[in-house]
Design a protein around this motif. Structure first.
Motif, mmCIF file in Angstrom:
data_model
loop_
_atom_site.group_PDB
_atom_site.id
_atom_site.type_symbol
_atom_site.label_atom_id
_atom_site.label_comp_id
_atom_site.label_asym_id
_atom_site.label_seq_id
_atom_site.Cartn_x
_atom_site.Cartn_y
_atom_site.Cartn_z
ATOM 1 N N SER A 78 0.824 -1.210 0.000
ATOM 2 C CA SER A 78 0.000 0.000 0.000
ATOM 3 C C SER A 78 0.859 1.261 0.000
ATOM 4 C CB SER A 78 -0.921 0.012 1.214
ATOM 5 O OG SER A 78 -1.797 -1.070 1.165
ATOM 6 N N SER A 82 0.982 4.220 -2.802
ATOM 7 C CA SER A 82 0.832 5.628 -2.432
ATOM 8 C C SER A 82 2.031 6.445 -2.885
ATOM 9 C CB SER A 82 0.668 5.765 -0.923
ATOM 10 O OG SER A 82 -0.487 5.116 -0.505
ATOM 11 N N LEU A 119 -5.218 9.007 0.966
ATOM 12 C CA LEU A 119 -6.470 8.374 0.539
ATOM 13 C C LEU A 119 -6.210 7.110 -0.273
ATOM 14 C CD1 LEU A 119 -8.610 11.493 -0.407
ATOM 15 C CD2 LEU A 119 -8.849 10.014 1.585
ATOM 16 N N VAL A 120 -5.207 7.151 -1.162
ATOM 17 C CA VAL A 120 -4.854 5.960 -1.935
ATOM 18 C C VAL A 120 -4.354 4.857 -1.004
ATOM 19 C CG1 VAL A 120 -3.176 5.061 -3.596
ATOM 20 C CG2 VAL A 120 -4.423 7.139 -4.098
ATOM 21 N N VAL A 123 -7.444 3.324 0.674
ATOM 22 C CA VAL A 123 -8.226 2.510 -0.263
ATOM 23 C C VAL A 123 -7.477 1.219 -0.592
ATOM 24 C CG1 VAL A 123 -9.114 2.420 -2.630
ATOM 25 C CG2 VAL A 123 -9.530 4.428 -1.224
ATOM 26 N N SER A 124 -6.174 1.290 -0.781
ATOM 27 C CA SER A 124 -5.418 0.075 -1.093
ATOM 28 C C SER A 124 -5.401 -0.887 0.096
ATOM 29 C CB SER A 124 -4.003 0.422 -1.544
ATOM 30 O OG SER A 124 -3.285 1.045 -0.503
ATOM 31 N N ILE A 126 -7.925 -1.240 2.177
ATOM 32 C CA ILE A 126 -9.253 -1.853 2.154
ATOM 33 C C ILE A 126 -9.340 -2.911 1.055
ATOM 34 C CG2 ILE A 126 -11.698 -1.388 1.712
ATOM 35 C CD1 ILE A 126 -11.221 1.359 3.057
ATOM 36 N N VAL A 127 -8.812 -2.598 -0.120
ATOM 37 C CA VAL A 127 -8.858 -3.549 -1.234
ATOM 38 C C VAL A 127 -8.053 -4.793 -0.901
ATOM 39 C CG1 VAL A 127 -8.128 -3.904 -3.615
ATOM 40 C CG2 VAL A 127 -9.350 -1.826 -2.987
#
Length: 132
Positions: A78, A82, A119-120, A123-124, A126-127
């Motif tokens: 992640s 980012s 934010l990236v 999100v990464s 969570i993914v």
């Protein structure tokens, strides 16, 4: 990764003192963001108290696992995503400032790059939870 109880407590105390200092300095500068830092200070105090209650029966030198290799690998992936995103964002911002497409302060571009990279990262994370 293993950590000792006293090391984690020192980290929490460091965060608490930093939040208190930032809140006090914002209050003295008549800035309204002192409320945010005050809320973070209260959250840090709650975290310290709950940590001490949970670990009261253990010795100060006891160690326990705070992250294993799978979690560290996910975080590193992640962070790499980012980092690539922030580099792309800053390159686009630099080209935009150089050509005159983006008018304004370059610091705004850097702050936006940092916010979007966080934010990236989120999100990464969570993914990756759904993938693994």
């Amino acid at each position: 990764m293993r950590a000792k109880k006293w090391m984690i407590l020192l980290f929490y105390l460091l965060l608490l003192f930093e939040f208190i200092y930032m809140g006090y300095s914002k209050l003295m500068n008549n800035n309204n963001s002192w409320v945010f830092w005050g809320v973070l200070s209260i959250a840090a105090v709650y975290q310290i108290i709950s940590f001490l209650i949970k670990k009261k029966d253990e010795s100060w030198n006891s160690g326990y696992v705070i992250a294993d290799h799978r979690i560290i690998r996910q975080i590193l992936v992640s962070l790499a995503l980012s980092f690539v995103f922030i580099l792309v964002f800053l390159v686009i911002g630099t080209v935009g400032l150089y050509t005159g497409f983006i008018v304004g302060n370059p610091i705004n571009v850097m702050v936006a790059a940092i916010i979007f990279s966080v934010l990236v990262f989120m999100v990464s994370q969570i993914v990756q939870q759904f993938i693994n």
